[in-house]
Each structure stands twice: as structure tokens, then as C-alpha cells.
Design an enzyme around this catalytic site. Structure first.
Site, PDB file in Angstrom:
ATOM      1  N   CYS A1025       0.770  -0.960  -0.093  1.00  0.00           N
ATOM      2  CA  CYS A1025      -0.273   0.093  -0.434  1.00  0.00           C
ATOM      3  C   CYS A1025       0.603   1.346   0.101  1.00  0.00           C
ATOM      4  O   CYS A1025       0.648   2.317  -0.778  1.00  0.00           O
ATOM      5  CB  CYS A1025      -0.779   0.382   0.826  1.00  0.00           C
ATOM      6  SG  CYS A1025      -2.052  -1.293   1.092  1.00  0.00           S
ATOM      7  N   PHE A1026       2.097   0.832   0.546  1.00  0.00           N
ATOM      8  CA  PHE A1026       2.953   2.496   0.692  1.00  0.00           C
ATOM      9  C   PHE A1026       4.136   2.140  -0.980  1.00  0.00           C
ATOM     10  O   PHE A1026       5.412   3.253  -0.301  1.00  0.00           O
ATOM     11  CB  PHE A1026       3.904   2.780   2.404  1.00  0.00           C
ATOM     12  CG  PHE A1026       2.400   2.747   2.922  1.00  0.00           C
ATOM     13  CD1 PHE A1026       1.610   3.904   3.509  1.00  0.00           C
ATOM     14  CD2 PHE A1026       1.279   1.637   3.637  1.00  0.00           C
ATOM     15  CE1 PHE A1026       0.291   4.177   3.889  1.00  0.00           C
ATOM     16  CE2 PHE A1026       0.203   1.301   4.142  1.00  0.00           C
ATOM     17  CZ  PHE A1026       0.062   2.844   4.869  1.00  0.00           C
TER      18      PHE A1026
END
Length: 1057
Positions: A1025-1026
Site C-alpha cells: 500500500c505504501f
């Protein structure tokens, strides 16, 4: 010289003979051992030009038309012209014009209506005088009507003077006469090859066979299908396709010669001078039927008779008035159809018998007619040379055109040393649009005679080759002269209206000149040229667009690249800084270049993309302007109703916004535009929410709202929860920034949670358990399933989700074919899309289309149906009405393929796609989206594969103990760059959740690598997600390699942490 006809004034030059009428050709003793160059016939006088340039005249001299006071019965030299080398003459009723080899014109005789062009007050001039107002203009042809005169210059300019009672000057109805030569401005730009004049009517003939006429038309002598006089030039449309190469005029009739040797006549026919076996007048050109079996190479018109020469027989034919013996038939009878002129004619190609005496037979060299007299220049069979052929133009009498011979002459002089006359020749050629329009003609198969609104008649390859041959570094003086002529003379004279399609050609050819592509000439030549092009009236611009549309793609691309280079050049200047005093002219320059590209882009789209759409992209735009600011300015212009569709002059005061010309944006620039648009809409939604919240403090009836679109979902029911929220969401709320909250998790959504949401929900929605999409094994793609039991609301939701992903700048993993993106952008899917989705079926369809034989029904056994599976059973669907009874054959096979494609992509899934489409456009619709090409939209949704691994390394950030030169980081990148492509792609999938990159490129993909505790036995861990990689502090390169490969090889699904 043979002569016949009216001799009452001595105009035949036979001396003191008793007859006033000579009924058949008679030798003139005067011309023994003399070679004649030209003959001009007035009503009662004749002018002869010999090969040595001397001039002799005879006939009536009451009005000074002979130019001397000697004998009138036999030719006498015009001594006043002794110093001149005369090359051509023409006679009116009682005046004469003579042209010398320097292009100067001399005039004498009657000047009652200013027909001598001398601006004098005398009724007649008895000694030749130079027309001084033409002295600086190089004239190549002259023609006389009864009381008016015409001249053609080397620069393709037509001048006229004299009487204008019937409009024969072509200057309009206002003036009655002109005593000095006047330029016919309405004809500027047309490449002419001939001027001709009748009693009171005039003609010009172009290099490609177009005829313009004006003046008296009482008998239809203009051929315009009526009997109305014309005061300005009118195109004779009916002869445009006939390849006319020569034209001549009588008092009130006209004759035209074709390239194939045919003859058309029209006008007065009362004496049979039209040759149609009648005495009727003809208001339209009509072919002389009785000459159709012969190839005519020369024609000549007298006052009311016509002559024609057929070289195959060596004979001269005549018809019309014969009362003065001018037909040479031995009688004074009129002839309504071609009749052989009496004489022992001998063909140049004929076999010469030994017993033929040189005195007995005549081999015609050239025929002349005028007034009531006729002449033939001849030689004996023994010394016979080829006769003149009026179908072949004399180069010395033609306008300048850029050709191999002329260029060779110019280049033969050492650089910087060519004489003044060569400089004048170059200047004259490139200062005249008429000369350039007559250059580079498509002479193969006489193609240029087909010039019209759909065909330019230009050989573009010849234009390119000759321009590049002329403009060479080792001949800078030529380049400088050409540039100066274009800049100072040609381009400033261009007008928005043009007289004919032939006046448009240089707009096609000039971009091939290397000088146009020289950035030093952009502001002096290329941009002014573009301004003239943009300012063209609608009709000529439409013709130019038609011509562009049939160019070879590389030639069309050349013009596009030229004006792209101009735009980049100007934007670079703008970035450096433009002084306020020059801002206005800069705006007009930039608008011009972009407007030209806009026209070219319109042509390209109309023709189904002559060149690829991306050839219009100006990739430097993102570097040279602030696209976001440009878009905001454009939005403001739209809000205030600024119109940029008008002329360049008006646009100079309007700041240029590149967004007005969106076709120059590449995919990255369009994505930036879409993101900017999304940010603006988000901000507007936030501002509106804030205003509503402030109002709610004072007015309790107004509810407070959240400035963001909040999705609260459970991981185990992500589809149901999302659908529930989105069903209740108002359209305006879709424009707010999206924030996602997973129930029971404390993570703040700074982008990572949102990305995880899209990855999870799309994986769930595309799961086969829903049966919403059909998976195609061969292509590994999915398409809407027409057998689904799911409600269309779910398809609407998927459309909304895809729209939200784009709107919130997140890549989603969709395995749809390009057809989906075509349909979203209102483009039609094609057979290529079927080949992508269903390769075997697509290939079969292509084989059907390519099958060369006629037995398609027997070979393929197809009808207009499609067989589909329906829960284990097969079902036949008709593609058209009564499709089962309609066999596929050679004539309708394309219709069958089109119907098949339409069924797969449209009809079978119409309701499902419509729901998806509505959901998508509810979030992401708008003008900016429609700027995208289908493959660009696809790349923006799912990313692309334009990998730049060095750029990825360059843009990676580091946390904890790591920095770019840390030993672990250095060996990490060594290992990574040594990986094969597939492993690198697996790494992207492992770290980001997708093996594709954003459309903005690697520079927009920010990876973060942070150090972690633990030893070298641990594997790297990704936080998808990052885009975050936890990398243990490996010290050995091989250890790092093994652990990294192990981690990415065992990555399943999205590896979300």
C-alpha cells in the site's frame, strides 16, 4: 512563305499585284532565303519578324500601323527597331505590339483607346515606342484585340490596357479604358502559359489547361453557356478536363487545341468559322467533329475564319468566311466544315520521291491567320524540318518555374559570383506565387491536367528533390536570395481569397523547402506563411485540406513536424522570457503555429489518421510550460466565453493556452490535465462542503457535510459494504477526495489504504464466483458475460470503482481488452479488437475476408448467425434479421464480420456495459477524458510497461540507516539490474501490487526502502500500500540475490501487508 486572302491594302506583302483577293496559297518572293520567326495580322496590315530579330510590315498605314512611311504593298523594314532583337509580334485592328529578347514591349499605330499603353494624347503613333511602364518587368508574351492589349510577364502576371467597353480588360465594369498597362490582380497566383485576345474578348490559359475568359460575349465566344459580357475573368469550366494547350481568337469566335490534337470551337458561327457544318453560334465549347480522326498540332484564327494543320498529311484545313479568299480553297465560298487549303502539301514524315522538285511541294513549318489573310511558313521536301507543334510550349515564352535546368544554371556559377540577371531570375521566381504554383507539376501521364479540388497536380517528390538540390550549404548566396524573396516579396502579397485551385499549390510544396525548417527563418518565413494559410477563406482552405488528405504519410508528416518545431521554438523563447512589448506578436506567432497544426489534425482525423495521432504530440510541452496553470487559464477563458476560433490578428491580444489545442498533448500531459481537473473538482467540492458547514452553524435546517467521500468497509464484506455506501452517494460527492476506513483498523488513509481498497475490491469483483465476466483462455482477458445473474447495479458499481480509481490517481489491475476503453471514449470496436480478445475467431474472420476465390458459400458454409454456449447447451443467435436464411458470400462477408464484432462487443452486453459506462462517467466523465486515445486511457487505468529501471533507482527514497551509497543499497541495485526482465516485473508486482507502472512513467513511481532489524536470514518484506520495502542489512551480494528472488517468487496475489 505562302500567303492568301485579302490583298486590297497590300497586307499579303506580294508587291504590286493586280488582284485584291488571292484565292489560294501563293509564294512570296520577298521571303526567299529568309526565315520567319513570327507573323502578326491586323485587319488591314501584317507584321513579319525574321529569325535575326528584324521587323517588316506591309498593308494599310492610315493610322501609322506599319511603323514606317515606305511602300505598303511589300514588306519594308521598321528601321526604328533596328537596335532591337524582336522575338514576337501581335496586331490589333490598327495597332501593333512587338516584344524584344529582353522582355521589353514596343507599340505603334492607333491609340484611340490607349491600346498602345503609352499614356499619350496622340491619336496614333507612327514610330515604335517603348512602353516604359513595363520596362522593369520581363514580358514573355503579348496579344492584341481590336482596341485592347494583353501581356504576360515572366512572373506569371497578366497586364492589360486599352478599351474596356465590353469588359475586355478584366478590371471590372467601372473603367472604360486604360492608357497604361494594369495588373489584373484577380489572376495573381495562377501559373499561366498563354494570353490570347479576340476582337473584344480575352483569354488566359494556365499550365494545367484551365482557361479564364472575359470581355464581349454576344455570340458566346467566352464559352460560358450564355451571351452575357464579363468584366472580370471567368473560368471556362467545361474545358478544364480536356487538356487544353493552346488557344486563339477571331473577332467573335474562339478555338482551343488539346494535348491529344483535338479542336474545340465556340462563339460566332454565322460564316461557318466554328467548323460544325452549320452557321449557328455556340455558347459552349464544341469539338470539331470532322477533325476528330486527325491529330491537329497548329490552329489559327482570322477575323471570321479558322485554320488547322494536320502534320500526318501535311495539310492545312480551313473553314468560315471565304469572301476574300482567306480559306485558300480557290473560291470565295464560305465553308461550314474543315476544307483542305489548295496546295501540293508534303508531310515531314513522308517519303520524298526522287522525281519531286523542290518547287512543286510544300512542307509546312507554321501557319498564321488574322484579319482576312492567312500565311504559311514552309520549306521544300528536301530541306524539310519538323513543323512547329503548338502543343509544346516554347520555354522562352514561358514563366519562370523551378526545374532541373534552371537550378543547374543557377548552381553552375561559383558561390557569391553569379551575375545580376541570375539574382533577378531567382528573385523573380521566388517572389511569384504563380511561378511556384507552376513548378513541380506531375507531368507523368499528364496527371497535372487533372488538377481540381481533390488533386493538386503536383509531384511532391520532385518538389522535395529540387528544393534540396537548390538549397545547399556550399551555395549560401542562393539560399539567402530565396529566403529574402520569400520573406519580402512572396509571403507579404498573399491574400485570403484565391482565383483558382492552381493558385494553391505552393501551400503544398513550400514546406518541402529546407529554408522553412531552419529555425532562423521561423519568424520571418514559416510563421508568416502559416498566417496566410490560416487566414485562407473557407473554400480554398477546404481544397488545401483535400490535397493534404491524399498526400503520402511522410509528406504530410513533414508539414506537421515543421509546425511542431515552430511551437517548440516559440515556447523555448517564452521560457527564457519575452519582453512585454513583444508579448502581443509572440501570442500571434504561437496561435498561428498551433492553428496550422489544428487544421492538419482535423485533416488527419477526417481521413482516418493519415499518420498516427501521436505524431502530433509535442513531448516538450510538459518541460516548457506549466500545464496545470495553463489548464486553469483555459478553464477561466471558457468561463468568460473567450473565442479562439477567429483570425490570427484578433488572437494576438488573447494569452495562448495550449489546452485550446489538446491534440499536442501526449499521454503524460493528458494525465496531468486529468489530475489537475480532478484536483480542481475536489477543491470545489470541499469548498462547497465548507460553505454548507459554515451555513449550518447559523441555519440549523442546513445539515453539515463531510468534505471527503468516506467509505467504511469490512475486509470480509468489502463488496457489499462498498455497494451499500456508493448506492446512497450523491453524484456531487463522487467529486470529493476519497478516504477509506477498514472497520477495526486504526490506519489513517494517506493514500496507502485507498490503494489497498482498490486492489482488494477489484480482485473480489472480478472473481469467477460472481459470473459477471467471462475469462478467455487464449488471450487471458475478460469481457462482460451475457449469462450473468448479477444485477446491473453491480456493473454500475464496477464502473464507479474504475472511475474513482482514475479520479484518485490509483492504478487498478483490470484485464479488459482495448475495446473497453474504445467504448468508454465512444469509439467503435473493430476486427482487431476481436483478434485481441478471441485470437482464433479473429484469425478465422480475417481468413474469410482475405479468401480470394468466389466459392465462399461452399467453402465456409456460414450464415449470419453466431453459436453461443448457454449453461452447457448451444444456442444460435441471429446477427441480422433473418440471419439464419442469409448465407455469407463474397459480397456480404464484410457485413458479416462487422455484425459479428458488433454482437460480441455491443449487442450481447449492451445493458451491462451501459451500466458500467454510466458508473464510470458519473465519476470521471468530462472534456478532459475525451482527449485520451483508447490505449492511453488503458495505460492510465492499468499502467503501462515503459520501464526505465535507472529512473526507478534515481527516484527511490531511503529511510532508517539507509542512503543511496549505503553498502546494502549499492549491492541491492547491482543485483536488481542484473535480474532478467520478468524478475524485475515480478519485483514490481511484489512491491506495488502491479507489474505495470503509472502512465506518467517511472519518475512518478516512488519506492521507499527502509532498514529492518534481524539478521541476513530474514526475507525482504513489501508493504504494497505504501510501495515500501523492508530490506534487511545484507552484506553479501549472493545472499541478497537469493533472498530477494525467494521473496518475489513466493509472492501470491497482492502480498498486502
Amino acid at each position: 512563305m505562302l500567303c492568301w486572302g485579302n490583298a486590297s491594302y497590300g497586307q499579303l506583302g506580294l508587291g504590286g499585284i493586280d488582284e485584291e483577293i488571292v484565292l489560294e496559297p501563293r509564294k512570296s518572293d520577298f521571303f526567299v532565303n529568309k526565315k520567319v520567326r513570327d507573323v502578326g495580322c491586323g485587319l488591314r496590315h501584317t507584321v513579319f519578324v525574321l529569325d535575326d530579330g528584324t521587323v517588316y510590315t506591309c498593308g494599310c498605314n492610315d493610322l501609322g500601323q506599319l511603323g514606317h512611311e515606305k511602300s505598303r504593298k511589300k514588306p519594308e523594314q521598321v528601321v526604328a527597331l533596328d537596335a532591337q532583337n524582336i522575338v514576337a509580334v501581335s496586331c490589333g485592328e490598327a495597332h501593333t505590339l512587338a516584344l524584344n529578347d529582353k522582355g521589353q514591349v514596343y507599340a505603334w499605330g492607333l491609340d484611340s483607346d490607349g491600346q498602345l499603353g503609352l499614356q499619350g494624347s496622340e491619336e496614333c503613333i507612327r514610330v515604335p515606342r517603348n512602353i516604359k511602364s513595363l520596362s522593369d518587368i520581363q514580358i514573355v508574351q503579348v496579344a492584341c484585340g481590336y482596341y485592347h492589349s494583353l501581356a504576360l510577364s515572366k512572373a506569371s502576371e497578366v497586364f492589360c490596357w486599352g478599351q474596356n467597353k465590353y469588359g475586355q480588360l478584366g478590371l471590372g465594369i467601372e473603367c472604360q479604358k486604360q492608357t497604361s498597362p494594369q495588373l489584373i490582380k484577380s489572376l495573381l497566383g495562377i501559373p499561366f502559359m498563354q494570353v490570347a485576345a479576340g476582337g473584344a474578348h480575352s483569354f488566359v490559359l494556365t499550365l494545367s489547361g484551365a482557361i479564364f475568359g472575359w470581355g464581349r460575349n454576344k455570340f458566346g465566344q467566352l464559352g460560358l453557356n450564355d451571351e452575357n459580357d464579363r468584366y472580370v475573368p471567368n473560368l471556362l469550366k467545361s474545358l478544364r478536363s480536356q487538356k487544353i494547350v493552346y488557344i486563339c481568337c477571331g473577332e467573335d469566335h474562339t478555338a482551343a487545341l488539346t494535348k491529344e490534337g483535338g479542336v474545340f470551337t465556340f462563339g460566332a458561327g454565322g460564316y461557318g468559322q466554328l467548323g460544325h457544318n452549320s452557321t449557328s453560334h455556340e455558347i459552349n465549347p464544341r469539338k470539331v467533329f470532322e477533325l476528330m480522326g486527325s491529330i491537329v498540332t497548329q490552329i489559327a484564327c482570322g477575323r471570321q475564319h479558322t485554320s488547322a494543320f494536320v502534320p500526318s498529311s501535311g495539310r492545312i484545313y480551313s473553314f468560315g468566311l471565304g469572301g476574300n479568299g482567306q480559306l485558300g480553297t480557290g473560291s470565295t465560298s464560305n465553308r461550314k466544315s474543315p476544307f483542305t487549303v489548295k496546295g501540293n502539301w508534303f508531310s515531314y514524315n513522308g517519303q520524298c520521291p526522287q522525281d519531286i522538285g523542290s518547287e512543286d511541294y510544300f512542307c509546312v513549318k507554321r501557319i498564321f491567320s488574322g484579319g482576312d489573310q492567312s500565311f504559311s511558313h514552309y520549306s521544300s521536301p528536301q530541306s524539310c524540318g519538323p513543323p512547329d507543334d503548338f502543343r509544346r510550349s516554347d520555354p522562352s515564352k514561358q514563366i519562370w518555374t523551378v526545374n532541373e535546368a534552371l537550378i543547374q544554371k543557377w548552381l553552375s556559377y561559383p558561390s557569391g559570383r553569379f551575375p545580376v540577371e541570375i539574382a533577378n531570375e531567382i528573385d523573380g521566381t521566388f517572389s511569384s506565387s504563380g511561378c511556384l504554383n507552376g513548378s513541380f507539376l506531375a507531368v507523368s501521364n499528364d496527371d497535372h491536367y487533372r488538377t481540381g479540388t481533390r488533386f493538386s497536380g503536383v509531384d511532391m517528390n520532385a518538389a522535395r528533390l529540387l528544393f534540396h538540390r537548390l538549397i545547399q550549404p556550399d551555395h549560401p548566396q542562393i539560399s539567402q536570395q530565396v529566403a529574402a524573396s520569400l520573406e519580402k516579396n512572396l509571403i507579404p502579397k498573399l491574400t485570403s481569397s484565391l482565383p483558382d485551385v492552381e493558385a494553391l499549390r505552393f501551400y503544398l510544396t513550400l514546406p518541402e523547402c529546407p529554408l522553412m525548417s531552419d529555425c532562423n527563418n521561423f519568424t520571418t518565413i514559416a510563421i508568416p506563411f502559416g498566417t496566410a494559410l490560416v487566414n485562407l477563406e473557407k473554400a480554398p482552405l477546404k481544397v488545401l485540406e483535400n490535397w493534404w488528405s491524399v498526400l503520402e504519410p511522410p509528406l504530410f508528416l513533414k508539414i506537421v513536424e515543421l509546425f511542431k518545431e515552430v511551437v517548440v521554438h516559440l515556447l523555448k523563447l517564452y521560457k527564457i522570457g519575452i519582453p512585454p512589448s513583444e508579448r502581443r506578436i509572440f501570442n500571434s506567432f504561437l496561435h498561428t503555429a498551433l492553428k496550422v497544426l489544428e487544421i492538419l489534425h482535423r485533416v488527419n482525423e477526417r481521413t482516418g489518421q493519415l499518420i498516427q495521432y501521436d505524431k502530433f504530440y509535442i513531448h516538450e510541452v510538459q518541460e516548457l510550460i506549466d500545464i496545470r496553470n495553463d489548464y486553469i487559464n483555459w478553464v477561466q477563458q471558457q468561463a468568460y466565453g473567450v473565442d479562439v476560433s477567429h483570425g490570427i490578428t484578433e488572437l494576438a491580444d488573447i494569452p495562448v493556452t495550449i489546452c485550446t489545442y489538446p491534440f499536442v498533448f501526449d499521454a503524460q500531459a493528458k494525465t496531468t490535465l486529468l489530475q489537475t481537473d480532478a484536483v480542481l473538482q475536489m477543491q470545489m467540492a470541499i469548498d462547497q462542503a465548507h460553505r454548507q458547514n459554515v451555513s449550518s452553524l447559523f441555519l440549523p435546517v442546513i445539515e453539515s457535510v463531510n468534505p471527503c467521500l468516506i467509505l467504511v468497509v469490512r475486509r470480509e464484506n468489502i463488496v457489499g459494504d462498498a455497494m451499500e455506501v456508493l448506492r446512497k452517494t450523491k453524484n456531487i460527492d463522487y467529486k470529493k477526495p476519497l478516504k477509506v476506513i477498514f472497520v477495526g483498523e486504526d490506519a489513517v488513509d494517506a493514500g496507502g489504504v485507498r490503494k489497498e481498497f482498490f486492489l482488494l475490491i477489484m480482485r473480489e469483483l472480478l472473481d469467477p464466483k460472481y459470473g459477471m465476466f467471462r475469462y478467455y483462455e487464449d488471450s487471458r482477458l475478460i469481457w462482460f458475460s451475457d449469462k450473468t445473474f448479477e444485477d446491473s447495479d453491480l456493473f454500475h458499481l464496477i464502473g464507479v470503482i474504475c472511475g474513482l480509481a482514475i479520479y484518485n490517481f490509483t492504478i487498478v489491475d483490470l484485464h479488459f481488452p482495448l475495446a473497453l476503453y474504445k467504448k468508454l471514449l465512444k469509439r467503435k470496436p473493430s476486427l482487431d479488437d476481436l483478434k485481441e480478445l478471441m485470437p482464433d475467431v479473429g484469425r478465422s474472420m480475417q481468413q474469410l475476408l482475405d479468401y480470394p476465390e468466389d466459392d465462399i458459400e461452399e467453402t465456409f458454409c456460414l450464415n449470419f448467425t453466431i453459436t453461443v454456449e448457454n449453461f452447457g447447451a448451444t444456442e444460435v443467435k441471429e446477427l441480422v434479421l433473418n440471419g439464419a436464411d442469409t448465407a455469407v458470400n463474397k459480397q456480404n462477408r464484410q457485413e458479416f464480420v462487422d455484425a459479428y464484432v458488433d454482437y460480441i462487443f455491443n449487442k450481447s452486453v449492451a445493458s451491462l456495459f451501459d451500466a458500467f459506462h454510466a458508473g464510470f462517467h458519473k465519476v470521471c466523465g468530462g472534456k478532459v477524458l475525451l482527449l485520451f486515445q483508447p490505449n492511453e486511457l488503458q495505460a492510465m487505468v492499468i499502467g503501462n510497461t515503459n520501464y526505465d529501471w535507472k529512473e526507478l533507482e534515481k527516484n527511490t527514497e531511503y529511510k532508517g540507516e539507509y542512503w543511496a551509497e549505503h553498502p546494502t543499497i549499492k549491492i541491492f541495485w547491482e543485483v536488481f539490474h542484473e535480474l532478467p526482465l520478468e524478475k524485475k516485473k515480478q519485483f514490481l508486482l511484489f512491491l506495488t501490487g502491479s507489474d505495470r507502472i503509472p502512465i506518467l512513467g517511472m519518475k512518478s513511481l516512488k519506492l521507499v526502502i527502509q532498514s529492518t532489524g534481524g539478521g541476513e536470514s530474514y526475507l525482504p518484506v513489501s508493504h504494497t500500500c505504501f510501495n515500501l520495502l523492508d530490506l534487511p542489512k545484507y552484506t553479501e551480494k549472493e545472499t541478497l540475490r537469493c533472498k530477494l528472488i525467494q521473496a518475489i517468487d513466493h509472492n501470491e496475489g497482492f502480498s498486502l501487508i
